[in-house]
Design an enzyme around this catalytic site. Structure first.
Site, mmCIF file in Angstrom:
data_model
loop_
_atom_site.group_PDB
_atom_site.id
_atom_site.type_symbol
_atom_site.label_atom_id
_atom_site.label_comp_id
_atom_site.label_asym_id
_atom_site.label_seq_id
_atom_site.Cartn_x
_atom_site.Cartn_y
_atom_site.Cartn_z
ATOM 1 C CG ASP A 75 -3.782 8.586 56.920
ATOM 2 O OD1 ASP A 75 -3.203 8.337 55.859
ATOM 3 O OD2 ASP A 75 -4.348 7.708 57.604
ATOM 4 C CG ASN A 83 -11.609 0.347 51.640
ATOM 5 O OD1 ASN A 83 -12.584 0.805 51.059
ATOM 6 N ND2 ASN A 83 -10.390 0.773 51.411
ATOM 7 C CG ASP A 92 -13.135 3.957 45.651
ATOM 8 O OD1 ASP A 92 -12.154 3.872 46.422
ATOM 9 O OD2 ASP A 92 -13.205 3.359 44.561
ATOM 10 C CD GLU A 118 -5.650 5.076 54.133
ATOM 11 O OE1 GLU A 118 -5.381 4.355 55.103
ATOM 12 O OE2 GLU A 118 -5.425 4.730 52.960
#
Length: 198
Positions: A75, A83, A92, A118
């Site tokens: 993770d 973000n 992304d 993620e």
């Protein structure tokens, strides 16, 4: 007469082979559609729909053969921050870069999936815990040193947390194995991130 006979059959054969070709094309398109449904659209890795049945098969195989099997849950650390600071397009692109690193680091027999958001999952057949942990550690070292540059944005010191679990042969299910790897991942998160637990 012979010419007409051959032409007639040649035409029929042509139609038959065209129909056969068409059938093959349709089948190929169906396979591509099925394959696309099992792939994550962003990273090109397999997705959760593919992971679950494949892991069940590999767990059964591992129990039958007595071969080790490991799962690593990975993770990205502080991904929400990436973000929020740089926007989803950069977020992304970071996910895609990690997916590329994972793909280049695994063997042909390993299976890499984007588990969601993620979070990524690696299935490592014929791999005992020490080797699986070393693989996850090496991946983390490579990710730490990778700097991300895109659209005038530069991000250094990207890290991830990971949990690695080995199948307990006797009675553990695929779901229980995944859950255990996930618990180890969250332990890594709680202990300060940027580490592998297993």
């Amino acid at each position: 007469h012979h010419c007409a006979f051959f032409r007639h059959h040649e035409a029929r054969l042509g139609i038959a082979s065209r129909a056969h070709y068409h059938a093959l094309t349709v089948r190929h398109e169906l396979e591509q559609t099925r394959e696309a449904a099992l792939r994550d659209g962003l990273t090109g890795l397999y997705n959760r729909a593919y992971l679950n049945p494949v892991l069940e098969k590999l767990v059964a195989l591992s129990k039958r053969n007595g071969a080790p099997l490991c799962v690593a849950m990975i993770d990205l650390d502080h991904f929400k921050q990436v973000n929020d600071t740089h926007g989803h397009i950069v977020g992304d692109a970071v996910l895609t870069q990690l997916a590329r690193l994972i793909r280049s680091s695994v063997r042909a027999s390993d299976i890499a999936c984007r588990y969601g958001g993620e979070e990524f999952c690696l299935i490592l057949p014929n791999t005992a815990i020490a080797e699986a942990r070393a693989k996850a550690d090496a991946l983390l070292r490579a990710w730490r040193t990778a700097s991300f540059v895109a659209k005038d944005v530069s991000i250094d010191s990207l890290t991830f947390s990971a949990g690695v679990a080995e199948l307990q042969q006797a009675d553990e299910s695929a779901l229980a194995l995944l859950r255990r790897a996930d618990e180890l991942l969250y332990r890594a998160k709680n202990e300060g991130r940027n580490r592998v637990h297993g």
